[in-house]
Scaffold this motif. Structure first.
Motif, PDB file in Angstrom:
ATOM      1  N   GLY A  90     -27.577 -38.445  82.884  1.00  0.00           N
ATOM      2  CA  GLY A  90     -27.217 -39.533  83.370  1.00  0.00           C
ATOM      3  C   GLY A  90     -27.146 -39.725  84.731  1.00  0.00           C
ATOM      4  O   GLY A  90     -27.988 -39.123  85.652  1.00  0.00           O
ATOM      5  N   GLY A  91     -27.201 -41.217  85.167  1.00  0.00           N
ATOM      6  CA  GLY A  91     -27.325 -41.737  86.375  1.00  0.00           C
ATOM      7  C   GLY A  91     -28.784 -41.949  86.770  1.00  0.00           C
ATOM      8  O   GLY A  91     -29.621 -41.945  85.869  1.00  0.00           O
ATOM      9  N   GLY A  92     -29.088 -42.292  88.013  1.00  0.00           N
ATOM     10  CA  GLY A  92     -30.330 -42.603  88.533  1.00  0.00           C
ATOM     11  C   GLY A  92     -31.324 -41.360  88.918  1.00  0.00           C
ATOM     12  O   GLY A  92     -30.863 -39.995  88.983  1.00  0.00           O
ATOM     13  N   THR A  93     -32.484 -41.671  89.332  1.00  0.00           N
ATOM     14  CA  THR A  93     -33.378 -40.655  89.727  1.00  0.00           C
ATOM     15  C   THR A  93     -33.294 -40.409  91.179  1.00  0.00           C
ATOM     16  O   THR A  93     -34.106 -40.936  91.835  1.00  0.00           O
ATOM     17  CB  THR A  93     -34.953 -40.838  88.975  1.00  0.00           C
ATOM     18  OG1 THR A  93     -34.798 -41.174  87.868  1.00  0.00           O
ATOM     19  CG2 THR A  93     -35.780 -39.854  89.394  1.00  0.00           C
ATOM     20  N   LEU A  94     -32.559 -39.691  91.668  1.00  0.00           N
ATOM     21  CA  LEU A  94     -32.142 -39.505  93.193  1.00  0.00           C
ATOM     22  C   LEU A  94     -32.960 -38.630  93.713  1.00  0.00           C
ATOM     23  O   LEU A  94     -32.585 -37.636  94.115  1.00  0.00           O
ATOM     24  CB  LEU A  94     -30.863 -39.398  93.192  1.00  0.00           C
ATOM     25  CG  LEU A  94     -29.733 -40.591  92.807  1.00  0.00           C
ATOM     26  CD1 LEU A  94     -28.303 -40.008  92.965  1.00  0.00           C
ATOM     27  CD2 LEU A  94     -29.900 -41.912  93.472  1.00  0.00           C
ATOM     28  N   LEU A  95     -34.429 -38.803  93.802  1.00  0.00           N
ATOM     29  CA  LEU A  95     -35.160 -37.793  94.161  1.00  0.00           C
ATOM     30  C   LEU A  95     -35.258 -37.407  95.742  1.00  0.00           C
ATOM     31  O   LEU A  95     -35.117 -36.171  96.265  1.00  0.00           O
ATOM     32  CB  LEU A  95     -36.664 -38.194  94.058  1.00  0.00           C
ATOM     33  CG  LEU A  95     -37.809 -37.205  94.456  1.00  0.00           C
ATOM     34  CD1 LEU A  95     -37.756 -35.826  93.742  1.00  0.00           C
ATOM     35  CD2 LEU A  95     -39.138 -37.882  94.276  1.00  0.00           C
ATOM     36  N   TYR A  96     -34.550 -38.644  96.408  1.00  0.00           N
ATOM     37  CA  TYR A  96     -34.595 -38.233  98.067  1.00  0.00           C
ATOM     38  C   TYR A  96     -33.183 -37.125  98.196  1.00  0.00           C
ATOM     39  O   TYR A  96     -33.443 -36.353  99.157  1.00  0.00           O
ATOM     40  CB  TYR A  96     -34.399 -39.464  98.696  1.00  0.00           C
ATOM     41  CG  TYR A  96     -33.019 -40.361  98.270  1.00  0.00           C
ATOM     42  CD1 TYR A  96     -31.910 -40.071  99.010  1.00  0.00           C
ATOM     43  CD2 TYR A  96     -32.863 -41.307  97.140  1.00  0.00           C
ATOM     44  CE1 TYR A  96     -30.762 -40.528  98.797  1.00  0.00           C
ATOM     45  CE2 TYR A  96     -31.867 -41.697  96.769  1.00  0.00           C
ATOM     46  CZ  TYR A  96     -30.656 -41.402  97.602  1.00  0.00           C
ATOM     47  OH  TYR A  96     -29.544 -42.426  97.273  1.00  0.00           O
ATOM     48  N   GLU A  97     -32.413 -37.210  97.397  1.00  0.00           N
ATOM     49  CA  GLU A  97     -31.244 -36.298  97.665  1.00  0.00           C
ATOM     50  C   GLU A  97     -31.799 -34.901  97.098  1.00  0.00           C
ATOM     51  O   GLU A  97     -31.454 -33.913  97.855  1.00  0.00           O
ATOM     52  CB  GLU A  97     -30.055 -36.727  96.783  1.00  0.00           C
ATOM     53  CG  GLU A  97     -29.251 -37.966  97.172  1.00  0.00           C
ATOM     54  CD  GLU A  97     -27.988 -38.039  96.519  1.00  0.00           C
ATOM     55  OE1 GLU A  97     -27.311 -37.020  95.914  1.00  0.00           O
ATOM     56  OE2 GLU A  97     -27.504 -39.037  96.518  1.00  0.00           O
ATOM     57  N   ALA A  98     -32.352 -34.863  96.291  1.00  0.00           N
ATOM     58  CA  ALA A  98     -32.938 -33.335  95.740  1.00  0.00           C
ATOM     59  C   ALA A  98     -33.920 -32.733  96.728  1.00  0.00           C
ATOM     60  O   ALA A  98     -33.568 -31.580  97.065  1.00  0.00           O
ATOM     61  CB  ALA A  98     -33.769 -33.664  94.351  1.00  0.00           C
ATOM     62  N   LEU A  99     -34.757 -33.691  97.430  1.00  0.00           N
ATOM     63  CA  LEU A  99     -35.835 -33.045  98.417  1.00  0.00           C
ATOM     64  C   LEU A  99     -35.112 -32.683  99.597  1.00  0.00           C
ATOM     65  O   LEU A  99     -35.220 -31.570 100.152  1.00  0.00           O
ATOM     66  CB  LEU A  99     -36.791 -33.987  98.611  1.00  0.00           C
ATOM     67  CG  LEU A  99     -37.919 -34.426  97.351  1.00  0.00           C
ATOM     68  CD1 LEU A  99     -38.810 -35.566  98.006  1.00  0.00           C
ATOM     69  CD2 LEU A  99     -38.660 -33.403  97.306  1.00  0.00           C
ATOM     70  N   THR A 100     -34.049 -33.498  99.933  1.00  0.00           N
ATOM     71  CA  THR A 100     -33.252 -33.043 101.259  1.00  0.00           C
ATOM     72  C   THR A 100     -32.573 -31.669 100.934  1.00  0.00           C
ATOM     73  O   THR A 100     -32.297 -30.884 101.832  1.00  0.00           O
ATOM     74  CB  THR A 100     -32.296 -34.388 101.554  1.00  0.00           C
ATOM     75  OG1 THR A 100     -33.110 -35.455 101.876  1.00  0.00           O
ATOM     76  CG2 THR A 100     -31.517 -33.941 102.643  1.00  0.00           C
ATOM     77  N   LEU A 101     -31.851 -31.551  99.770  1.00  0.00           N
ATOM     78  CA  LEU A 101     -31.252 -30.558  99.490  1.00  0.00           C
ATOM     79  C   LEU A 101     -32.065 -29.221  99.394  1.00  0.00           C
ATOM     80  O   LEU A 101     -31.683 -28.205 100.004  1.00  0.00           O
ATOM     81  CB  LEU A 101     -30.354 -30.634  98.195  1.00  0.00           C
ATOM     82  CG  LEU A 101     -29.394 -29.614  97.625  1.00  0.00           C
ATOM     83  CD1 LEU A 101     -28.237 -29.452  98.708  1.00  0.00           C
ATOM     84  CD2 LEU A 101     -28.780 -29.829  96.204  1.00  0.00           C
ATOM     85  N   ALA A 102     -32.848 -29.343  98.976  1.00  0.00           N
ATOM     86  CA  ALA A 102     -34.041 -28.412  98.544  1.00  0.00           C
ATOM     87  C   ALA A 102     -34.515 -28.000 100.051  1.00  0.00           C
ATOM     88  O   ALA A 102     -34.745 -26.822 100.353  1.00  0.00           O
ATOM     89  CB  ALA A 102     -35.272 -28.752  97.885  1.00  0.00           C
TER      90      ALA A 102
END
Length: 227
Positions: A90-102
């Motif tokens: 569900g939702g959008g492709t929030l890659l920037y959040e994933a890269l920041t978290l990783a």
């Protein structure tokens, strides 16, 4: 047992981080196939564990809930026993959040100890990321510990952003395409081979210098020091 014998039995940790796109476009068969493929991957990593080598897996997802640590670092054999928890799309492709978290996880020595070997980071996505991803990606691939990670991309289907995947990996050879959801497991088999082949060249995170490089330059080979 003498000291040399003890050192030969010392277990080395090889972390693997999966960044999984669980946006709305992954609903239905794609999310089911992705969950199954992750299970197959975990099984393969569990088989690679030895007395001297431990593979530990973390799973991050990005979608309706933003980027979240779906599964904290867990030994592959233990995760195999537990089973991979269900994935929800569900939702959008929030890659920037994933890269920041990783990046936060890898840079934090309390979460990714310096004695562990260089992480392998696997990015899986079937679409184009939401705006703002470029800055996060540049930081991930150019600076700090994350610049030394083995980075692998798995684009799913014809709508996946292959240019972004190339910028992430820095190497076409580290991109494994899945033509559709049914081919994700096939792509993941190649991922496992690439990750396990890299173990012999990997170095402890603490031995790596802080680096900054231009993403347009060729990717440094894993385990090769700069002068």
């Amino acid at each position: 047992m003498n000291f040399d014998e003890y050192r030969s039995l010392e277990q080395h940790y090889y972390p693997v981080i999966l960044l999984l796109d669980v946006s709305a476009s992954m609903k239905g068969e794609p999310i089911r196939a992705l969950h199954e493929a992750v299970g197959v991957m975990v099984d393969a990593f569990a088989k690679e564990i030895t007395r001297e080598r431990m593979i530990t897996v973390a799973i991050m997802t990005f979608g309706a809930d933003g980027a979240v640590v779906h599964t904290h670092y867990t030994d592959a054999s233990e995760l195999q026993k537990q089973g991979v928890p269900a994935l929800k799309a569900g939702g959008g492709t929030l890659l920037y959040e994933a890269l920041t978290l990783a990046k936060d996880m890898i840079e934090d020595k309390s979460k990714t100890p310096g004695r562990w070997y260089e992480p392998s980071v696997v990015l899986v996505s079937d679409g184009h990321p939401a705006s703002g991803w470029e800055k996060a990606l540049n930081s991930f691939v150019q600076t700090g510990r994350t610049a030394r990670c083995l980075r692998i991309g798995v684009p799913i289907g014809a709508k996946a952003d292959e240019d972004m995947m190339l910028r992430f990996t820095g190497d076409k050879a580290m991109i494994f395409h899945a033509q559709d959801a049914s081919k994700i497991s096939d792509a993941f088999r190649n991922v496992v081979l690439s990750v396990t082949k890299s173990f012999d060249k990997a170095q402890a995170v603490s031995s790596q210098p802080t680096v900054k490089r231009d993403t347009l330059q060729p990717t440094l080979k894993r385990g090769v020091q700069t002068t």
